[in-house]
Motif scaffolding. Sequence first.
Motif, short mmCIF file in Angstrom:
data_model
loop_
_atom_site.label_atom_id
_atom_site.label_comp_id
_atom_site.label_asym_id
_atom_site.label_seq_id
_atom_site.Cartn_x
_atom_site.Cartn_y
_atom_site.Cartn_z
N LEU A 64 14.38 -15.23 33.72
CA LEU A 64 13.95 -13.94 33.17
C LEU A 64 15.09 -12.93 33.08
N ALA A 65 16.06 -13.01 34.00
CA ALA A 65 17.13 -12.02 34.04
C ALA A 65 17.93 -11.90 32.74
N PRO A 66 18.32 -13.02 32.08
CA PRO A 66 19.06 -12.88 30.82
C PRO A 66 18.29 -12.13 29.75
N LYS A 67 16.97 -12.31 29.74
CA LYS A 67 16.15 -11.58 28.76
C LYS A 67 16.17 -10.08 29.06
N ILE A 68 16.09 -9.73 30.36
CA ILE A 68 16.12 -8.32 30.76
C ILE A 68 17.46 -7.69 30.39
N ILE A 69 18.55 -8.39 30.69
CA ILE A 69 19.89 -7.86 30.36
C ILE A 69 20.05 -7.73 28.85
N GLY A 70 19.50 -8.69 28.10
CA GLY A 70 19.57 -8.61 26.64
C GLY A 70 18.83 -7.41 26.10
N LEU A 71 17.65 -7.13 26.62
CA LEU A 71 16.88 -5.96 26.18
C LEU A 71 17.60 -4.67 26.55
N TYR A 72 18.18 -4.64 27.74
CA TYR A 72 18.93 -3.45 28.18
C TYR A 72 20.13 -3.22 27.26
N GLY A 73 20.79 -4.30 26.87
CA GLY A 73 21.95 -4.19 25.98
C GLY A 73 21.60 -3.71 24.59
N LEU A 74 20.33 -3.78 24.22
CA LEU A 74 19.87 -3.25 22.93
C LEU A 74 19.47 -1.78 23.03
N GLY A 75 19.60 -1.21 24.22
CA GLY A 75 19.33 0.21 24.40
C GLY A 75 17.94 0.54 24.91
N MET A 76 17.15 -0.46 25.29
CA MET A 76 15.81 -0.19 25.79
C MET A 76 15.88 0.43 27.18
N SER A 77 14.99 1.37 27.44
CA SER A 77 14.92 1.99 28.76
C SER A 77 14.24 1.04 29.73
N PHE A 78 14.41 1.31 31.04
CA PHE A 78 13.75 0.49 32.05
C PHE A 78 12.24 0.51 31.87
N ARG A 79 11.70 1.65 31.49
CA ARG A 79 10.25 1.76 31.29
C ARG A 79 9.81 0.84 30.15
N ASP A 80 10.57 0.86 29.04
CA ASP A 80 10.22 0.00 27.90
C ASP A 80 10.39 -1.48 28.24
N ILE A 81 11.46 -1.80 28.98
CA ILE A 81 11.67 -3.20 29.37
C ILE A 81 10.54 -3.67 30.26
N SER A 82 10.17 -2.84 31.23
CA SER A 82 9.08 -3.19 32.14
C SER A 82 7.79 -3.45 31.37
N GLY A 83 7.50 -2.58 30.39
CA GLY A 83 6.31 -2.75 29.58
C GLY A 83 6.36 -4.02 28.75
N HIS A 84 7.54 -4.31 28.20
CA HIS A 84 7.71 -5.51 27.37
C HIS A 84 7.51 -6.77 28.21
N ILE A 85 8.12 -6.81 29.39
CA ILE A 85 7.99 -7.98 30.26
C ILE A 85 6.54 -8.17 30.70
N LYS A 86 5.88 -7.07 30.98
CA LYS A 86 4.47 -7.14 31.38
C LYS A 86 3.62 -7.71 30.24
N GLU A 87 3.87 -7.24 29.02
CA GLU A 87 3.09 -7.69 27.86
C GLU A 87 3.37 -9.16 27.54
N MET A 88 4.64 -9.55 27.61
CA MET A 88 5.01 -10.90 27.20
C MET A 88 4.72 -11.95 28.28
N TYR A 89 4.96 -11.59 29.55
CA TYR A 89 4.91 -12.60 30.60
C TYR A 89 3.92 -12.29 31.72
N ASP A 90 3.22 -11.15 31.60
CA ASP A 90 2.25 -10.75 32.63
C ASP A 90 2.92 -10.64 34.00
N VAL A 91 4.10 -10.02 34.01
CA VAL A 91 4.87 -9.86 35.24
C VAL A 91 5.21 -8.39 35.42
N GLU A 92 4.94 -7.84 36.59
CA GLU A 92 5.30 -6.46 36.91
C GLU A 92 6.70 -6.43 37.55
#
Length: 403
Positions: A104-132
Amino acid sequence: MESQEFKEMQAKALEQLRSGQSLTGKEGVFAPLLKQFIESALEAEMSSHLGDLERISGNKRNGKKTKTLKTDSGEIVISTPQDRNSSFEPQLVKKRETVLADNLAPKIIGLYGLGMSFRDISGHIKEMYDVEISHSTLSEITDRVIPQVKAWQCRPLESLYTIVWLDAMHYKVRDEGRVVSRAVYNVLAINREGRKELIGMYVSESEGANFWLSVLTDLKARGVQDILIACIDNLNGFAEAIASTFPEVEIQSCIVHQIRNSLKYVASKDQKLFMKDLKKVYQAVNKSQAETELINLEEKWGHKYPVVIQSWNKNWEKLSVYFQYDEQIRKLIYTTNPVEGFHRQVRKVTKTKGAFPNDMALLKLIYLATENIAKKWTQPLQNWSLTVQQLCIKFGERMKIDL
């Protein structure tokens, strides 16, 4: 896991595929498969750890403990073997690790590198993978690129770069409770093969010739022996700093910066006419014609705007270097537009961040943005084969190429 259970899992996976259901997430079949793999691998690691030396010391297995691991297949609870001496250091899932790094970490780093905030990344991971995932965990994951940033900043460079553009961009950073300004110094270069490369990125409290001197000294220490053409803004002392480090370099001051600075001191009612006459200077076919037009500009406007004309005359040698080349190279060097274009791409990623928590957080995000931007820098510049001929003729042995 019994073979019958494994067969049942295979059947469930096929059923999910046929029905169009995701194999990942809370109800996906990949989660128990991943759990089985991780637990088997940890058991193998423990067996390897409890070799002859450990057994001689009296160390042996001492039960198991559970931990919840966040993956792109959802959250899984794994059993981690323990040893009596507490000397076991698992490698696949390290102690205190709660997010599977290779999953999961490479996906998180990739999203961060696109400029997404931690809040947006957290929401995206929750929606896609059902993980908090908490913000502190996201911060810890993105911090994993820090060693890469430091290694990248210190990497060896080529001995020669044909053209470099040097410019700074400015950000706000928190420092001991205060919000302060930071200048990020970037050096964009073209190598012998005509490919772009960001060869330097540095952070300082403000932009100045003294810090640029330290930047150039660092480039030299990392292997740069020669630069053919350097394109800069009109910062006082900048040209001298470059020449002191690379004495043979040709320095082209940015025409656009000079124009912008000039228009600050021209009345708005005169700017249209003044620009019409000024264009005859910097758009001239050669340096001789440009100097004639500069004299005409002075005769017409010098009495009204002496400071502006004086600035053009004072900086003329640095402003007119591009006249030595044909149109193809002129377009590359008469402004710092290439590095400013790079900055615009970076700002698309950083624009929503406000004040960064520290200098490394700023560098971390710019580094990740640069990695994405550089994916388009795999090919030589357009018409580089023609450009390199001119550079070889102009610079001789300094621009040797292997044929």
